[in-house]
Design an enzyme around this catalytic site. Structure first.
Site, PDB file in Angstrom:
ATOM      1  N   HIS A   1     -54.478  37.908  33.163  1.00  0.00           N
ATOM      2  CA  HIS A   1     -55.236  38.642  33.736  1.00  0.00           C
ATOM      3  C   HIS A   1     -54.887  38.236  35.377  1.00  0.00           C
ATOM      4  O   HIS A   1     -54.375  37.638  35.812  1.00  0.00           O
ATOM      5  CB  HIS A   1     -56.917  38.164  33.517  1.00  0.00           C
ATOM      6  CG  HIS A   1     -57.017  36.723  33.889  1.00  0.00           C
ATOM      7  ND1 HIS A   1     -57.113  35.867  32.712  1.00  0.00           N
ATOM      8  CD2 HIS A   1     -57.172  35.905  34.974  1.00  0.00           C
ATOM      9  CE1 HIS A   1     -57.439  34.839  33.471  1.00  0.00           C
ATOM     10  NE2 HIS A   1     -57.305  34.845  34.507  1.00  0.00           N
TER      11      HIS A   1
HETATM   12  C1  T46 Z   1     -57.946  31.775  35.616  1.00  0.00           C
HETATM   13  C2  T46 Z   1     -57.136  30.896  34.631  1.00  0.00           C
HETATM   14  C3  T46 Z   1     -56.187  29.838  35.525  1.00  0.00           C
HETATM   15  C4  T46 Z   1     -66.871  30.611  31.277  1.00  0.00           C
HETATM   16  O1  T46 Z   1     -67.667  31.098  30.782  1.00  0.00           O
HETATM   17  N1  T46 Z   1     -66.819  29.928  32.715  1.00  0.00           N
HETATM   18  C5  T46 Z   1     -65.819  30.103  33.377  1.00  0.00           C
HETATM   19  O2  T46 Z   1     -65.907  29.592  34.620  1.00  0.00           O
HETATM   20  C6  T46 Z   1     -64.589  30.392  32.958  1.00  0.00           C
HETATM   21  C7  T46 Z   1     -63.390  29.976  33.593  1.00  0.00           C
HETATM   22  C8  T46 Z   1     -64.609  30.869  31.753  1.00  0.00           C
HETATM   23  N2  T46 Z   1     -65.687  30.962  31.008  1.00  0.00           N
HETATM   24  C9  T46 Z   1     -65.500  31.579  29.612  1.00  0.00           C
HETATM   25  C10 T46 Z   1     -64.979  32.967  29.526  1.00  0.00           C
HETATM   26  C11 T46 Z   1     -64.474  32.978  27.948  1.00  0.00           C
HETATM   27  O3  T46 Z   1     -65.308  33.303  27.090  1.00  0.00           O
HETATM   28  O4  T46 Z   1     -64.775  30.731  28.803  1.00  0.00           O
HETATM   29  C12 T46 Z   1     -64.080  31.635  27.953  1.00  0.00           C
HETATM   30  C13 T46 Z   1     -62.498  31.492  28.224  1.00  0.00           C
HETATM   31  O5  T46 Z   1     -61.829  31.923  29.499  1.00  0.00           O
HETATM   32  P1  T46 Z   1     -60.705  32.875  29.858  1.00  0.00           P
HETATM   33  O6  T46 Z   1     -60.348  33.365  28.318  1.00  0.00           O
HETATM   34  O7  T46 Z   1     -60.939  33.674  31.066  1.00  0.00           O
HETATM   35  O8  T46 Z   1     -59.706  31.636  30.014  1.00  0.00           O
HETATM   36  P2  T46 Z   1     -58.293  31.427  30.630  1.00  0.00           P
HETATM   37  O9  T46 Z   1     -57.682  30.123  30.453  1.00  0.00           O
HETATM   38  O10 T46 Z   1     -57.467  32.723  30.203  1.00  0.00           O
HETATM   39  O11 T46 Z   1     -58.414  31.800  32.420  1.00  0.00           O
HETATM   40  C14 T46 Z   1     -58.953  30.909  32.919  1.00  0.00           C
HETATM   41  C15 T46 Z   1     -60.009  31.308  34.000  1.00  0.00           C
HETATM   42  O12 T46 Z   1     -60.862  32.547  33.334  1.00  0.00           O
HETATM   43  C16 T46 Z   1     -59.377  32.433  35.128  1.00  0.00           C
HETATM   44  O13 T46 Z   1     -60.170  32.733  36.066  1.00  0.00           O
HETATM   45  O14 T46 Z   1     -57.646  32.233  36.488  1.00  0.00           O
HETATM   46  O15 T46 Z   1     -58.055  30.053  33.796  1.00  0.00           O
END
Ligand code: T46
Length: 136
Positions: free
Chosen positions: A52
């Site tokens: 993303h």
């Molecule tokens: C990024 C990379 C480096 C939350 O509820 N609160 C939060 O602060 C975050 C970061 C995530 N979430 C929830 C949203 C999703 O349901 O946790 C779940 C996993 O998030 P995501 O799939 O976005 O995780 P990554 O590892 O793909 O990405 C994360 C960050 O979301 C993003 O901002 O830059 O790490």
């Protein structure tokens, strides 16, 4: 905001007791007010996370244990891969940058300092949408 990916070398305070790294908001290393800290750990072997871009978020990523690789694609299509494999190696990401995190070691703990609270509306999770935004 100008897209920017910048490797950071965090100053290490070490002596015969061990090592210490200090991170300070609004400093050269963390040039924004930190509103949120999250960490990624216990990753499934072979997993690729991220996929993303963010519209406004600024972040500093540090693998405080183990190692992982951050792949960044800039708005002009330029790609870079940065291996974060030591706690004093950080990465500042700001602006429209498509990112992936991969090749996590089993003991990897990736800590992220973020400039804003969590807001799903700030994410661009569709790659074609990202390319459209880049073309604007
Ligand atoms: C990024 C990379 C480096 C939350 O509820 N609160 C939060 O602060 C975050 C970061 C995530 N979430 C929830 C949203 C999703 O349901 O946790 C779940 C996993 O998030 P995501 O799939 O976005 O995780 P990554 O590892 O793909 O990405 C994360 C960050 O979301 C993003 O901002 O830059 O790490």
């Amino acid at each position: 905001m100008q897209a920017n990916v910048q490797p950071l070398t965090l100053p290490l305070h070490g002596d015969d007791r061990g090592k210490l790294i200090a991170l300070e908001a609004l400093s050269e290393l963390v040039p924004f007010e930190v509103k949120r800290v999250y960490y990624i750990f216990d990753t499934t072997p072979g997993t690729v996370r991220g996929n993303h871009a963010h519209k406004n978020l600024k972040q500093v990523l540090i693998c405080i244990s183990g190692a992982c690789t951050i792949v960044c694609e800039m708005p002009d299509g330029t790609k870079s891969e940065i291996r974060l494999d030591w706690p004093n190696r950080g990465l500042l990401i700001e602006g429209l940058v498509w990112r992936q995190m991969k090749d996590f070691s089993k003991d990897a703990v990736l800590i992220v300092l973020a400039s804003e609270h969590y807001d799903e509306a700030d994410y661009i999770r569709d790659y074609n949408q990202f390319k459209k935004e880049c073309a604007k």
